[in-house]
Design a protein around this motif. Structure first.
Motif, short mmCIF file in Angstrom:
data_model
loop_
_atom_site.label_atom_id
_atom_site.label_comp_id
_atom_site.label_asym_id
_atom_site.label_seq_id
_atom_site.Cartn_x
_atom_site.Cartn_y
_atom_site.Cartn_z
N THR A 110 -20.04 -43.98 -27.93
CA THR A 110 -19.33 -45.11 -27.31
C THR A 110 -20.32 -46.11 -26.73
OG1 THR A 110 -17.44 -43.70 -26.75
CG2 THR A 110 -17.68 -45.76 -25.51
N LEU A 111 -21.33 -45.61 -26.01
CA LEU A 111 -22.34 -46.49 -25.43
C LEU A 111 -23.15 -47.19 -26.51
CD1 LEU A 111 -23.66 -44.31 -22.46
CD2 LEU A 111 -22.06 -46.21 -22.39
N ASN A 112 -23.38 -46.49 -27.60
CA ASN A 112 -24.11 -47.09 -28.71
C ASN A 112 -23.32 -48.25 -29.31
OD1 ASN A 112 -26.47 -47.05 -30.30
ND2 ASN A 112 -25.37 -46.08 -31.98
N LYS A 113 -22.01 -48.08 -29.38
CA LYS A 113 -21.15 -49.15 -29.89
C LYS A 113 -21.14 -50.34 -28.94
CE LYS A 113 -16.42 -50.11 -31.38
NZ LYS A 113 -15.06 -49.57 -31.54
N ILE A 114 -21.10 -50.05 -27.64
CA ILE A 114 -21.11 -51.13 -26.64
C ILE A 114 -22.42 -51.90 -26.72
CG2 ILE A 114 -21.21 -51.62 -24.16
CD1 ILE A 114 -19.28 -49.26 -23.76
N ASN A 115 -23.51 -51.17 -26.83
CA ASN A 115 -24.83 -51.81 -26.85
C ASN A 115 -25.07 -52.61 -28.12
OD1 ASN A 115 -27.56 -51.96 -25.45
ND2 ASN A 115 -28.19 -51.13 -27.42
N ASN A 116 -24.61 -52.10 -29.24
CA ASN A 116 -24.92 -52.73 -30.53
C ASN A 116 -23.85 -53.70 -31.02
OD1 ASN A 116 -27.35 -51.30 -30.77
ND2 ASN A 116 -26.32 -49.54 -31.69
N GLN A 230 -16.62 -63.09 -19.66
CA GLN A 230 -16.80 -61.93 -18.79
C GLN A 230 -15.58 -61.02 -18.84
OE1 GLN A 230 -18.92 -62.71 -14.82
NE2 GLN A 230 -18.18 -64.74 -15.39
N LEU A 231 -14.40 -61.64 -18.77
CA LEU A 231 -13.16 -60.86 -18.81
C LEU A 231 -13.07 -60.05 -20.10
CD1 LEU A 231 -10.40 -60.21 -17.53
CD2 LEU A 231 -9.49 -62.22 -18.71
N ARG A 232 -13.37 -60.71 -21.20
CA ARG A 232 -13.31 -60.03 -22.50
C ARG A 232 -14.33 -58.89 -22.57
NH1 ARG A 232 -15.39 -62.85 -28.10
NH2 ARG A 232 -15.61 -60.94 -29.30
N PHE A 233 -15.55 -59.15 -22.11
CA PHE A 233 -16.62 -58.16 -22.20
C PHE A 233 -16.28 -56.91 -21.39
CE2 PHE A 233 -20.64 -56.48 -20.40
CZ PHE A 233 -21.26 -56.09 -21.57
N PHE A 234 -15.89 -57.10 -20.14
CA PHE A 234 -15.64 -55.94 -19.28
C PHE A 234 -14.33 -55.24 -19.63
CE2 PHE A 234 -18.63 -58.37 -16.60
CZ PHE A 234 -19.59 -57.38 -16.45
N ASN A 235 -13.37 -55.98 -20.18
CA ASN A 235 -12.15 -55.33 -20.66
C ASN A 235 -12.44 -54.42 -21.83
OD1 ASN A 235 -10.13 -56.10 -18.92
ND2 ASN A 235 -9.59 -57.95 -20.04
N GLU A 236 -13.29 -54.85 -22.74
CA GLU A 236 -13.64 -54.04 -23.89
C GLU A 236 -14.35 -52.76 -23.45
OE1 GLU A 236 -15.76 -56.18 -26.86
OE2 GLU A 236 -14.14 -57.60 -27.25
N ILE A 237 -15.26 -52.90 -22.50
CA ILE A 237 -15.95 -51.72 -21.98
C ILE A 237 -14.96 -50.78 -21.29
CG2 ILE A 237 -17.65 -50.90 -20.30
CD1 ILE A 237 -19.31 -53.33 -20.88
N PHE A 239 -11.68 -50.39 -21.81
CA PHE A 239 -10.81 -49.69 -22.75
C PHE A 239 -11.57 -48.61 -23.52
CE2 PHE A 239 -8.12 -53.61 -22.43
CZ PHE A 239 -7.02 -52.98 -21.87
N GLN A 240 -12.81 -48.88 -23.88
CA GLN A 240 -13.60 -47.88 -24.59
C GLN A 240 -13.89 -46.68 -23.70
OE1 GLN A 240 -16.84 -49.27 -27.18
NE2 GLN A 240 -16.11 -51.35 -26.87
N MET A 241 -14.18 -46.94 -22.43
CA MET A 241 -14.44 -45.84 -21.51
C MET A 241 -13.15 -45.09 -21.18
SD MET A 241 -17.57 -45.46 -20.87
CE MET A 241 -19.17 -46.26 -20.86
N ASN A 243 -10.60 -44.61 -23.14
CA ASN A 243 -10.30 -43.72 -24.26
C ASN A 243 -11.11 -42.43 -24.20
OD1 ASN A 243 -8.47 -45.51 -25.39
ND2 ASN A 243 -10.03 -46.55 -26.63
N LEU A 244 -12.30 -42.54 -23.64
CA LEU A 244 -13.14 -41.36 -23.48
C LEU A 244 -12.68 -40.53 -22.28
CD1 LEU A 244 -15.70 -39.88 -24.53
CD2 LEU A 244 -17.02 -41.24 -22.91
N GLN A 245 -12.24 -41.22 -21.25
CA GLN A 245 -11.85 -40.52 -20.02
C GLN A 245 -10.66 -39.59 -20.24
OE1 GLN A 245 -10.11 -42.98 -17.06
NE2 GLN A 245 -10.52 -41.57 -15.36
N ILE A 246 -9.70 -40.04 -21.05
CA ILE A 246 -8.50 -39.22 -21.23
C ILE A 246 -8.80 -37.90 -21.94
CG2 ILE A 246 -6.98 -41.22 -21.25
CD1 ILE A 246 -6.93 -41.12 -24.26
N LYS A 247 -9.98 -37.81 -22.54
CA LYS A 247 -10.36 -36.58 -23.23
C LYS A 247 -10.99 -35.56 -22.27
CE LYS A 247 -11.01 -38.97 -27.60
NZ LYS A 247 -11.93 -39.27 -28.73
N ILE A 248 -11.31 -35.99 -21.06
CA ILE A 248 -11.82 -35.06 -20.06
C ILE A 248 -10.65 -34.24 -19.54
CG2 ILE A 248 -13.00 -34.87 -17.82
CD1 ILE A 248 -14.33 -37.53 -18.40
N ASP A 249 -10.86 -32.94 -19.31
CA ASP A 249 -9.75 -32.07 -18.94
C ASP A 249 -9.09 -32.52 -17.65
OD1 ASP A 249 -12.07 -31.02 -17.38
OD2 ASP A 249 -10.46 -29.72 -16.63
#
Length: 285
Positions: A110-116, A230-237, A239-241, A243-249
Motif C-alpha cells: 500500500t505504501l509503495n503504491k502511495i509513494n509511486n 491536498q484534499l484529493r491527496f489525503f483522501n486517497e491515502i 481510503f487506502q489505509m 482498506n488495510l485497517q479493516i483487515k486488522i482483527d
C-alpha cells in the motif's frame, strides 16, 4: 558599458553621496514611496510563497518515502522463514505470525503504491496549477525592478541638475561672464531631465497599484487548486489505509480503543527484561 554610460554611473554615484550627506536637496514623492513599499512587500511575500510551496511538495515526497522505508522494514521484520510450531500463534489474541506477515506485506504494498502512484499523480497538477503560475507571476518582478531602477537614475540626474542650476544662481555675476548663456543651457537640461523623470515616475505610480491589485485575481485559482489537490491527496491515502485497517482483527482494534493494547505492550517489554539471554553469571570473553 560605453564611456557615456560609465560617466553617467560615476556622476550618479557622486550625486548619491552628496544626497546622503545633505549637500543636495532630494526630491521626494510620498505617493511613489508608498506604492514602491507595497510592491516590495508583495514581491517578498510571493517569492517566499513560491519557495514554501516547492518545499511543501518535497516534504510530501519525503514523508511518503519515509513511510515506505518503515513499511519495508516492517515487512522484513517477520522474515520469510517458516515460524516454529510453538510460536505459531499469539497466546493473547490467537493470531498467527503468518497473519502478521500478510498484513505487513500488504501494508508495504500500500505504501509503495502511495509513494509511486499517488504522489506522482499529485505532482503534475500541483506544478501546472500552483507552482508554475506563481513562478510566472514572480518572473515579472525583474522588469518592474528594472523600471524602478531607471526611475531612480532619472531622479538622481534631475536632482543633480537642480543643484547645478542652484549653484549657478548663487554665483555672483562678476565671477561669470556668460552667466545668462550657462543659465539657459542648464535650465534646458533641467527641463529635459525633469521630463524624463516625471514620465517614468508617473507611469510607475499608475501601473504599480494595478499590478499589486492583480495578485488577488491571479492567485485565487491557484489557491483553490492547492486546497483541492491536498484534499484529493489525503483522501486517497485515507481510503487506502482504511482498506488495510479493516483487515486488522476486531479484538486488536477494540483493545486499542480501550487502552488495553498499551498494557499488552508493557507486559511484553516486562517479559523481555526477564530473559536471561546474556548469561549474567558467566564472564563475557
Amino acid at each position: 558599458m560605453s564611456w557615456i554610460g560609465l560617466k553617467k554611473a560615476i556622476n550618479r554615484a557622486g550625486t548619491q553621496v552628496m544626497l546622503k550627506t545633505g549637500h543636495i536637496e532630494q526630491t521626494i514623492d510620498k505617493e511613489f514611496e508608498i506604492e514602491e513599499k507595497r510592491f516590495k512587500q508583495m514581491e517578498n511575500n510571493s517569492i517566499l510563497l513560491q519557495k514554501r510551496l516547492r518545499s511543501y511538495l518535497e516534504s510530501l515526497k519525503l514523508l511518503t518515502n519515509s513511510q515506505l522505508n518503515i513499511g519495508e522494514l516492517l515487512n522484513s521484520f517477520y522474515g520469510n522463514e517458516k515460524p516454529d510450531s510453538h510460536i505459531l500463534e499469539n497466546p493473547n489474541t490467537g493470531e498467527s505470525i503468518e497473519t502478521f506477515k500478510n498484513l505487513t506485506s500488504e501494508y508495504y504494498a500500500t505504501l509503495n503504491k502511495i509513494n509511486n502512484e499517488t504522489v506522482k499523480d499529485l505532482e503534475n497538477p500541483f506544478n501546472q496549477t500552483v507552482l508554475n503560475p506563481i513562478a510566472r507571476f514572480n518572473s515579472y518582478y525583474v522588469e518592474v525592478n528594472e523600471a524602478i531602477k531607471k526611475r531612480n537614475n532619472k531622479l538622481l540626474d534631475y536632482d543633480a541638475m537642480k543643484n547645478k542650476l542652484k549653484k549657478l544662481l548663487e554665483t555672483p555675476k562678476i565671477e561669470l561672464i556668460d552667466q545668462d548663456t550657462k543659465f539657459k543651457e542648464l535650465n534646458k537640461e533641467l527641463n529635459e531631465s525633469e521630463t524624463k523623470y516625471m514620465e517614468i515616475n508617473n507611469l510607475l505610480k499608475k501601473e504599480l497599484p494595478k499590478l499589486i491589485n492583480m495578485r488577488i485575481e491571479f492567485f485565487d485559482p491557484s489557491f483553490e487548486s492547492f486546497v483541492k489537490i491536498q484534499l484529493r491527496f489525503f483522501n486517497e491515502i485515507y481510503f487506502q489505509m482504511k482498506n488495510l485497517q479493516i483487515k486488522i482483527d476486531a479484538k486488536t482494534k477494540q483493545d486499542y480503543i480501550d487502552g488495553i493494547l498499551d498494557d499488552r505492550i508493557d507486559e511484553v517489554l516486562a517479559k523481555m527484561k526477564q530473559l536471561d539471554i546474556t548469561g549474567k553469571d558467566e564472564p563475557i570473553e
